[in-house]
Design an enzyme around this catalytic site. Structure first.
Site, PDB file in Angstrom:
ATOM      1  N   THR A 129      15.483 -19.348 -37.847  1.00 40.03           N
ATOM      2  CA  THR A 129      16.757 -19.888 -38.334  1.00 40.03           C
ATOM      3  C   THR A 129      17.950 -19.084 -37.812  1.00 40.03           C
ATOM      4  OG1 THR A 129      18.078 -20.095 -40.362  1.00 40.03           O
ATOM      5  CG2 THR A 129      16.307 -18.511 -40.424  1.00 40.03           C
ATOM      6  N   ASP A 130      19.090 -19.740 -37.707  1.00 36.56           N
ATOM      7  CA  ASP A 130      20.306 -19.022 -37.299  1.00 36.56           C
ATOM      8  C   ASP A 130      20.740 -17.990 -38.357  1.00 36.56           C
ATOM      9  OD1 ASP A 130      21.252 -20.777 -39.265  1.00 36.56           O
ATOM     10  OD2 ASP A 130      22.837 -21.652 -38.033  1.00 36.56           O
ATOM     11  N   GLU A 131      20.207 -18.130 -39.594  1.00 41.80           N
ATOM     12  CA  GLU A 131      20.646 -17.201 -40.652  1.00 41.80           C
ATOM     13  C   GLU A 131      20.233 -15.764 -40.377  1.00 41.80           C
ATOM     14  OE1 GLU A 131      20.286 -18.365 -44.713  1.00 41.80           O
ATOM     15  OE2 GLU A 131      20.635 -20.469 -44.273  1.00 41.80           O
ATOM     16  N   TYR A 154      16.076 -14.433 -48.262  1.00 45.88           N
ATOM     17  CA  TYR A 154      15.464 -15.444 -47.384  1.00 45.88           C
ATOM     18  C   TYR A 154      15.630 -15.060 -45.919  1.00 45.88           C
ATOM     19  CZ  TYR A 154      15.382 -19.558 -44.361  1.00 45.88           C
ATOM     20  OH  TYR A 154      15.154 -20.410 -43.308  1.00 45.88           O
ATOM     21  N   LYS A 158      12.911 -13.960 -43.004  1.00 48.64           N
ATOM     22  CA  LYS A 158      12.751 -14.687 -41.730  1.00 48.64           C
ATOM     23  C   LYS A 158      12.959 -13.722 -40.561  1.00 48.64           C
ATOM     24  CE  LYS A 158      12.156 -18.530 -40.921  1.00 48.64           C
ATOM     25  NZ  LYS A 158      10.914 -19.358 -40.757  1.00 48.64           N
TER      26      LYS A 158
HETATM   27  P1  NAD Z   1      10.568 -26.738 -46.635  1.00 49.24           P
HETATM   28  O1  NAD Z   1      10.788 -25.771 -47.738  1.00 49.24           O
HETATM   29  O2  NAD Z   1      11.001 -28.149 -46.802  1.00 49.24           O
HETATM   30  O3  NAD Z   1       9.002 -26.795 -46.290  1.00 49.24           O
HETATM   31  C1  NAD Z   1       8.201 -25.653 -46.210  1.00 49.24           C
HETATM   32  C2  NAD Z   1       6.747 -26.080 -46.162  1.00 49.24           C
HETATM   33  O4  NAD Z   1       5.931 -24.891 -46.047  1.00 49.24           O
HETATM   34  C3  NAD Z   1       6.287 -26.813 -47.437  1.00 49.24           C
HETATM   35  O5  NAD Z   1       5.516 -27.937 -47.099  1.00 49.24           O
HETATM   36  C4  NAD Z   1       5.437 -25.770 -48.142  1.00 49.24           C
HETATM   37  O6  NAD Z   1       4.395 -26.341 -48.936  1.00 49.24           O
HETATM   38  C5  NAD Z   1       4.872 -24.975 -46.982  1.00 49.24           C
HETATM   39  N1  NAD Z   1       4.480 -23.615 -47.357  1.00 49.24           N
HETATM   40  C6  NAD Z   1       5.207 -22.711 -48.073  1.00 49.24           C
HETATM   41  N2  NAD Z   1       4.490 -21.576 -48.227  1.00 49.24           N
HETATM   42  C7  NAD Z   1       3.319 -21.745 -47.558  1.00 49.24           C
HETATM   43  C8  NAD Z   1       2.188 -20.935 -47.323  1.00 49.24           C
HETATM   44  N3  NAD Z   1       2.087 -19.691 -47.842  1.00 49.24           N
HETATM   45  N4  NAD Z   1       1.171 -21.416 -46.577  1.00 49.24           N
HETATM   46  C9  NAD Z   1       1.241 -22.680 -46.064  1.00 49.24           C
HETATM   47  N5  NAD Z   1       2.260 -23.506 -46.282  1.00 49.24           N
HETATM   48  C10 NAD Z   1       3.300 -23.050 -47.008  1.00 49.24           C
HETATM   49  O7  NAD Z   1      11.208 -26.071 -45.355  1.00 49.24           O
HETATM   50  P2  NAD Z   1      11.971 -26.753 -44.117  1.00 49.24           P
HETATM   51  O8  NAD Z   1      13.391 -26.926 -44.458  1.00 49.24           O
HETATM   52  O9  NAD Z   1      11.169 -27.904 -43.630  1.00 49.24           O
HETATM   53  O10 NAD Z   1      11.882 -25.556 -43.056  1.00 49.24           O
HETATM   54  C11 NAD Z   1      10.762 -25.427 -42.191  1.00 49.24           C
HETATM   55  C12 NAD Z   1      10.958 -24.199 -41.330  1.00 49.24           C
HETATM   56  O11 NAD Z   1      12.132 -24.331 -40.555  1.00 49.24           O
HETATM   57  C13 NAD Z   1      11.110 -22.900 -42.127  1.00 49.24           C
HETATM   58  O12 NAD Z   1      10.414 -21.890 -41.452  1.00 49.24           O
HETATM   59  C14 NAD Z   1      12.610 -22.641 -42.120  1.00 49.24           C
HETATM   60  O13 NAD Z   1      12.877 -21.265 -42.187  1.00 49.24           O
HETATM   61  C15 NAD Z   1      12.995 -23.217 -40.771  1.00 49.24           C
HETATM   62  N6  NAD Z   1      14.369 -23.732 -40.655  1.00 49.24           N
HETATM   63  C16 NAD Z   1      14.849 -24.632 -41.569  1.00 49.24           C
HETATM   64  C17 NAD Z   1      16.132 -25.148 -41.403  1.00 49.24           C
HETATM   65  C18 NAD Z   1      16.713 -26.168 -42.377  1.00 49.24           C
HETATM   66  O14 NAD Z   1      17.906 -26.477 -42.293  1.00 49.24           O
HETATM   67  N7  NAD Z   1      15.931 -26.726 -43.280  1.00 49.24           N
HETATM   68  C19 NAD Z   1      16.930 -24.747 -40.321  1.00 49.24           C
HETATM   69  C20 NAD Z   1      16.406 -23.806 -39.420  1.00 49.24           C
HETATM   70  C21 NAD Z   1      15.111 -23.328 -39.595  1.00 49.24           C
HETATM   71  O1  DAU Z   2      21.120 -22.375 -41.205  1.00 49.97           O
HETATM   72  C1  DAU Z   2      19.775 -22.745 -41.361  1.00 49.97           C
HETATM   73  C2  DAU Z   2      19.409 -22.669 -42.815  1.00 49.97           C
HETATM   74  O2  DAU Z   2      20.042 -23.760 -43.463  1.00 49.97           O
HETATM   75  C3  DAU Z   2      17.898 -22.708 -43.048  1.00 49.97           C
HETATM   76  O3  DAU Z   2      17.322 -21.555 -42.488  1.00 49.97           O
HETATM   77  C4  DAU Z   2      17.572 -22.780 -44.542  1.00 49.97           C
HETATM   78  O4  DAU Z   2      16.173 -22.931 -44.725  1.00 49.97           O
HETATM   79  C5  DAU Z   2      18.304 -23.966 -45.130  1.00 49.97           C
HETATM   80  O5  DAU Z   2      18.067 -24.010 -46.528  1.00 49.97           O
HETATM   81  C6  DAU Z   2      19.803 -23.897 -44.841  1.00 49.97           C
HETATM   82  O6  DAU Z   2      20.422 -22.785 -45.567  1.00 49.97           O
HETATM   83  P1  DAU Z   2      21.853 -22.927 -46.297  1.00 49.97           P
HETATM   84  O7  DAU Z   2      21.914 -21.895 -47.352  1.00 49.97           O
HETATM   85  O8  DAU Z   2      22.953 -22.987 -45.293  1.00 49.97           O
HETATM   86  O9  DAU Z   2      21.674 -24.408 -46.899  1.00 49.97           O
HETATM   87  P2  DAU Z   2      22.006 -25.043 -48.334  1.00 49.97           P
HETATM   88  O10 DAU Z   2      21.754 -26.506 -48.215  1.00 49.97           O
HETATM   89  O11 DAU Z   2      21.323 -24.311 -49.455  1.00 49.97           O
HETATM   90  O12 DAU Z   2      23.563 -24.789 -48.485  1.00 49.97           O
HETATM   91  C7  DAU Z   2      24.478 -25.282 -47.517  1.00 49.97           C
HETATM   92  C8  DAU Z   2      25.877 -24.839 -47.937  1.00 49.97           C
HETATM   93  O13 DAU Z   2      26.229 -25.542 -49.148  1.00 49.97           O
HETATM   94  C9  DAU Z   2      25.965 -23.362 -48.273  1.00 49.97           C
HETATM   95  O14 DAU Z   2      27.237 -22.864 -47.864  1.00 49.97           O
HETATM   96  C10 DAU Z   2      25.879 -23.318 -49.795  1.00 49.97           C
HETATM   97  C11 DAU Z   2      26.544 -24.632 -50.206  1.00 49.97           C
HETATM   98  N1  DAU Z   2      26.044 -25.213 -51.477  1.00 49.97           N
HETATM   99  C12 DAU Z   2      24.702 -25.416 -51.583  1.00 49.97           C
HETATM  100  C13 DAU Z   2      24.189 -25.935 -52.759  1.00 49.97           C
HETATM  101  C14 DAU Z   2      22.690 -26.147 -52.913  1.00 49.97           C
HETATM  102  C15 DAU Z   2      26.918 -25.547 -52.497  1.00 49.97           C
HETATM  103  O15 DAU Z   2      28.147 -25.376 -52.376  1.00 49.97           O
HETATM  104  N2  DAU Z   2      26.403 -26.075 -53.638  1.00 49.97           N
HETATM  105  C16 DAU Z   2      25.072 -26.257 -53.836  1.00 49.97           C
HETATM  106  O16 DAU Z   2      24.666 -26.725 -54.935  1.00 49.97           O
END
Ligand code: NAD
Ligand code: DAU
Length: 343
Positions: A129-131, A154, A158
């Site tokens: 992730t970019d985070e 988190y 990562k």
């Molecule tokens: P998500 O939380 O929707 O899904 C995570 C999945 O992993 C779930 O199906 C969960 O059951 C499974 N899981 C959790 N712990 C596990 C374990 N110990 N063993 C096996 N499976 C397990 O997450 P997402 O948003 O789909 O993100 C997927 C990946 O992409 C993550 O690694 C996250 O860091 C990365 N990522 C997410 C975003 C985003 O915006 N959502 C952006 C950049 C990177």
């Molecule tokens: O940048 C990639 C990341 O994006 C991934 O690695 C993470 O898995 C994914 O969850 C996401 O992280 P963020 O923290 O950026 O996403 P989130 O949807 O939780 O929040 C987006 C923005 O919105 C953040 O600035 C917090 C704000 N927010 C979020 C929630 C849930 C609110 O203002 N109110 C809320 O209730």
């Protein structure tokens, strides 16, 4: 069958989108999907893959060597590539409790690396992730050379997993690649994240909790574009390299929430300011020049196309949403947003 892909976390948001894309675009690959089915994993996301012999679901955790081996065994004697997405993924949950993040994201990644190295897998794409880069000021972009400076439990977990993957390559010549993507949106995202949470609450005329001043900026990418970028890295990326993925699509949170309200025909009075997220990163923005130049990937969807598609998708899935927004979700929601739950 030409090859096997071991996908971890394939019942989550990005994982299930990746499953559907791969079954369509690479029908002669065997896809073994290892997922622990935590609160974020949902077999309903995979309903369209049911009965497809190319998709083998294995319930198990990446923290267990035996369960990882079981999934590797399900790949048979085909050459194996790994796409590692399993993670605890929600920043707010990591602030409530960091240990599950260290367990899955750090320990689990090392278990997976060890078992995959023992099995001699051909390639290993670690989805990060970019985070991990921390927070930006109003100018500039994250490049692959930006130093890691994670700010939440988190993102720290990562970053820890990224470093373990890097070390496996450096020390053992393990064939690893790392991707770092910005915020995704689209179908099957768990409704604890900004966009599905705001769509779900607004649809039910519930309050929309905005953290702090709502001017934090994220760089939004449609999930299908992220999945296609991961496939490009899997097939054409250079081992040992990191690839940033993003869409040059920056918006402050308030603008996103206003767009959702407008699309749903709901009033702005639903927005409420709540306490800010502790340690809240101000801005993320990705320079995706490397993957564009070297692998020819660019996003196919604009925000103007894909946000309305996403809103329409959630509106078409009331039962899916309802199922997720009861029980344990209500408890999480109260812990996060207070006893009135702002909704
Ligand atoms: P998500 O939380 O929707 O899904 C995570 C999945 O992993 C779930 O199906 C969960 O059951 C499974 N899981 C959790 N712990 C596990 C374990 N110990 N063993 C096996 N499976 C397990 O997450 P997402 O948003 O789909 O993100 C997927 C990946 O992409 C993550 O690694 C996250 O860091 C990365 N990522 C997410 C975003 C985003 O915006 N959502 C952006 C950049 C990177
Ligand atoms: O940048 C990639 C990341 O994006 C991934 O690695 C993470 O898995 C994914 O969850 C996401 O992280 P963020 O923290 O950026 O996403 P989130 O949807 O939780 O929040 C987006 C923005 O919105 C953040 O600035 C917090 C704000 N927010 C979020 C929630 C849930 C609110 O203002 N109110 C809320 O209730």
């Amino acid at each position: 069958m030409q090859r096997a892909i071991l996908l971890t976390g394939g019942a989550g948001f990005i994982g299930s989108n990746f499953v559907h894309m791969l079954l369509e675009q690479r029908p002669d690959w065997r896809l073994v999907n290892l997922d622990a089915l935590t609160y974020a994993g949902n077999l309903q996301n995979l309903a369209a893959a049911e009965g497809n012999p190319a998709h083998v679901f294995v319930k198990g955790s990446i923290t267990s060597a035996e369960e990882v081996d079981r999934a590797l065994d399900a790949c048979g004697d085909l050459p194996i590539s790994v796409v590692h997405m399993a993670a605890e993924s929600h920043v707010d949950r990591s602030i409530q409790s960091g240990l599950p993040f260290v367990d899955t994201n750090v320990l689990g990644t090392q278990v997976l690396l060890d078992r995959c190295r023992a099995r001699g897998v051909e390639r290993f794409v670690h989805v990060s992730t970019d985070e991990v880069y921390g927070s930006l000021g109003p100018e500039g972009f994250f490049t692959e050379e930006t130093p890691l400076a994670p700010n939440s439990p988190y993102s720290a977990s990562k970053a820890g997993s990224d470093l373990l993957v890097r070390a496996a390559h450096h020390t053992h010549g393990f064939p690893a690649l790392i991707t770092r993507c910005s915020n995704n949106y689209g179908p099957w995202q768990f409704p604890e994240k900004l966009i599905p949470l705001m769509i779900a609450n607004a649809s039910e005329d519930k309050q929309l909790p905005i953290y702090g001043d709502g001017m934090q900026v994220r760089d939004w990418l449609y999930v299908q574009d992220h999945c296609e970028a991961i496939l490009a890295v899997l097939e054409r990326g250079e081992v040992g390299e990191v690839y940033n993925i993003g869409g040059h699509n920056e918006y402050p949170n308030l603008a996103i929430v206003r767009m959702i309200l407008e699309a749903l025909g709901k009033p702005e009075s639903l927005m409420v300011t709540v306490a800010d997220r502790p340690g809240h990163d101000r801005r993320y923005a990705i320079d995706a020049g490397k993957i564009e130049r070297e692998l020819g990937w660019t996003p196919r969807f604009t925000f103007e196309q894909a946000l309305p598609m996403t809103i329409a998708w959630y509106q078409s899935q009331p039962e899916w949403l309802q199922g997720l927004r009861s029980g344990a979700y209500r408890e999480y929601y109260e812990r996060q947003y207070g006893p009135q739950g702002q909704g």
